[in-house]
Design an enzyme around this catalytic site. Structure first.
Site, mmCIF file in Angstrom:
data_model
loop_
_atom_site.group_PDB
_atom_site.id
_atom_site.type_symbol
_atom_site.label_atom_id
_atom_site.label_comp_id
_atom_site.label_asym_id
_atom_site.label_seq_id
_atom_site.Cartn_x
_atom_site.Cartn_y
_atom_site.Cartn_z
ATOM 1 N N LYS A 92 -7.536 -50.224 -21.271
ATOM 2 C CA LYS A 92 -7.637 -48.759 -21.302
ATOM 3 C C LYS A 92 -6.441 -48.128 -22.002
ATOM 4 O O LYS A 92 -6.565 -47.079 -22.648
ATOM 5 C CB LYS A 92 -7.776 -48.196 -19.875
ATOM 6 C CG LYS A 92 -8.983 -48.697 -19.113
ATOM 7 C CD LYS A 92 -10.253 -48.640 -19.945
ATOM 8 C CE LYS A 92 -11.348 -49.554 -19.437
ATOM 9 N NZ LYS A 92 -11.163 -50.969 -19.714
ATOM 10 N N MET A 110 0.520 -60.819 -9.876
ATOM 11 C CA MET A 110 0.042 -59.847 -8.901
ATOM 12 C C MET A 110 -0.831 -58.817 -9.619
ATOM 13 O O MET A 110 -0.487 -58.315 -10.681
ATOM 14 C CB MET A 110 1.214 -59.144 -8.225
ATOM 15 C CG MET A 110 2.096 -60.064 -7.395
ATOM 16 S SD MET A 110 1.252 -60.784 -5.967
ATOM 17 C CE MET A 110 1.035 -59.334 -4.928
ATOM 18 N N GLU A 140 -24.385 -61.004 -31.597
ATOM 19 C CA GLU A 140 -25.045 -60.937 -30.289
ATOM 20 C C GLU A 140 -26.200 -61.940 -30.251
ATOM 21 O O GLU A 140 -27.106 -61.885 -31.081
ATOM 22 C CB GLU A 140 -25.567 -59.520 -30.024
ATOM 23 C CG GLU A 140 -26.425 -59.372 -28.787
ATOM 24 C CD GLU A 140 -25.722 -59.819 -27.512
ATOM 25 O OE1 GLU A 140 -26.256 -60.732 -26.838
ATOM 26 O OE2 GLU A 140 -24.637 -59.276 -27.201
ATOM 27 N N HIS A 177 -19.460 -23.461 -14.906
ATOM 28 C CA HIS A 177 -19.807 -23.234 -16.313
ATOM 29 C C HIS A 177 -18.592 -22.671 -17.054
ATOM 30 O O HIS A 177 -17.913 -21.793 -16.531
ATOM 31 C CB HIS A 177 -20.968 -22.237 -16.416
ATOM 32 C CG HIS A 177 -21.318 -21.868 -17.820
ATOM 33 N ND1 HIS A 177 -22.016 -22.712 -18.657
ATOM 34 C CD2 HIS A 177 -21.040 -20.754 -18.552
ATOM 35 C CE1 HIS A 177 -22.168 -22.126 -19.828
ATOM 36 N NE2 HIS A 177 -21.577 -20.933 -19.795
#
Length: 475
Positions: free
Chosen positions: A53, A40, A207, A459
């Site tokens: 992550k 799932m 690459e 800011h």
């Protein structure tokens, strides 16, 4: 519920796209079932976005704490930073389990029927499910195909899952090879190079195309290369491809020139990550029962509403979302497509605005973009008869970035000269993946740099990098 059917909607595939479609379908009053043969949450939750992550978060902390020069500039001194590889891997695994459980529970809570097994079309408005309990057939007024994708392994590369592996195995972080080759410098290759280099591995990045980070805007890619690759223990080979990879100890990689195909070198490394993209998981879906043919890249053809197309005609009541249709292979794009498909199923005509969907690489610092690169914008301008312009601003001039002593970075805005409409925004720098959403909203609303330049940003914040880029565009 539609009369005469078991369900209003059956979704094949419970990844992020299928999950998003199911939640929206329930909110629209549709009786819904979702079929999943494996984990799932699909690729994103189990083998992609989520565990990667977690690895990037942990390895990023290690990199930060080991950067004595940076910490000293902030008045901080940290002695002898160590880490536990297995504990970092467990952090990723635990996060996967939690989010997988949350996703499953959210479906159960909304009374979406979760059916375990392999689902495939069995005819018009029919789906068969093959599982441990045998085979059964259910009917549905509409069917959404959301089977996802699998890693692409080029010819000549043998994967054993241990010494030569894809991101599916890489996110488990079962080892930290002293020397690892990474094939490909796209999102996956970049993120894993960030993890491995932070944890002390030596890297060779290979690459095939003639430049690193080929999918990114060139100005951003050049700066990112200077920050993410050049200062780190990463060797790069560009315009070269892995002709053959043999697993073992060591891993043997035969290299050849990508254009001429001539043999160049043979290298031996401790491990090799194959990060050469993903391909749609569109086999064994029963498409032939409805005469649906895949395109030349094995994607399921769809129109802008996510309705499946065969021989130029819409196939009634069949929809395809996510990686399987090849429009934009991102988890959040799949979720958006699922919602769009459901909207059209219930009679509300909607299409996906792909230009406004952002993407990011969660390196340290991050890379993000939305819309067109400068090259793509020039091609569009030539085709439609207008001119483009660009403006740039730099994190080195941003007070918040300077306070953090994290001033490597740039924001680039691509826009039309005549109307000022923003066509693309590209950011490299601290929290770029979060900053991009302001630009995404601007592109979705077709806003101009003239309007955006008069917005007020807090800011000191990193968001002022975009503010400055907009203002420079109208000077």
């Amino acid at each position: 519920m539609s009369y005469g059917f078991d369900y209003d909607l059956v979704i094949i595939g419970a990844g992020v796209g299928g999950h998003g479609a199911a939640l929206h379908a329930v909110s629209c009053g549709l009786k819904t079932a979702i079929i999943e043969a494996a984990d799932m949450g699909g690729t994103c939750v189990n083998r992609g976005c989520i565990p990667s992550k977690a690895l990037l978060a942990a390895s990023g902390r290690v990199r930060e704490l080991r950067n004595a020069h940076h910490l000293k500039s902030l008045g901080i001194q940290v002695d002898h930073v160590t880490f536990d590889r297995q504990a970092i891997a467990d952090h990723a695994g635990n996060l996967v389990s939690k989010i997988q459980g949350d996703l499953t529970n959210s479906l159960k809570r909304l009374k979406v029927d979760i059916i375990r097994g392999w689902g495939k079309i069995a005819g018009t408005q029919k789906v068969t499910i093959t599982g441990d309990g045998g085979e059964k057939t259910i009917t549905a007024k509409d069917i959404i195909l959301s089977p996802g994708s699998v890693p692409f392994v080029p010819p000549g590369i043998e994967v054993d899952g241990k010494t030569v592996f894809t991101s599916d195995q890489g996110v488990k972080l079962e080892s930290l090879p002293e020397w690892v080759a990474i094939i490909g410098s796209g999102y996956i290759g970049l993120e894993f190079s960030d993890v491995y280099s932070a944890l002390g591995c030596e890297i060779t990045m290979i690459e095939a195309l003639d430049q690193l980070m080929p999918g990114f805007d060139r100005d951003i890619a050049k700066l990112a290369e200077r920050v993410l690759i050049t200062p780190r223990d990463i060797e790069t080979k560009v315009g070269i491809y892995a002709k053959k990879i043999i697993p073992g100890s060591p891993v043997v990689i035969e290299l050849a020139d990508f254009k001429t195909k001539e043999d160049i070198d043979v290298i031996e490394v401790d491990a090799c990550l194959v990060a050469t993209g993903r391909i749609p998981a569109t086999k064994n879906l029963g498409l032939e029962t409805l005469g649906i043919e895949l395109d030349r890249r094995n994607y399921i053809p769809v129109d802008d509403r996510m309705a499946v197309i065969s021989a130029g005609e819409v196939v009634p009541h069949v929809w395809a979302i996510g990686d399987a249709n090849g429009k934009m292979m991102l988890a959040h794009a799949a979720s958006a497509q699922g919602i769009i498909a459901v909207e059209n199923i219930v009679g509300r005509s909607r299409v996906v605005d792909y230009r406004s969907i952002p993407a990011a690489a969660f390196t340290h610092p991050e890379v993000s973009y939305v819309g067109l690169t400068e090259v793509a914008a020039k091609e569009l301008a030539q085709a439609e008869g207008f001119e483009i312009a660009t403006s740039k601003s730099y994190f080195k001039g941003n007070s918040k970035a300077l306070a953090e002593n994290e001033s490597d970075g740039m924001a680039k805005v691509v826009y039309r000269k005549d109307t000022g409409e923003v066509l693309g925004v590209h950011i490299f720098g601290m929290h770029a993946a979060d900053l991009i959403h302001e630009a995404s909203a601007a592109i979705a609303n077709r806003q101009s740099v003239q309007d955006l330049a008069h917005l007020v940003h807090a800011h000191p914040t990193l968001s002022e990098v975009l503010d400055e880029a907009y203002k420079r565009a109208i000077v």
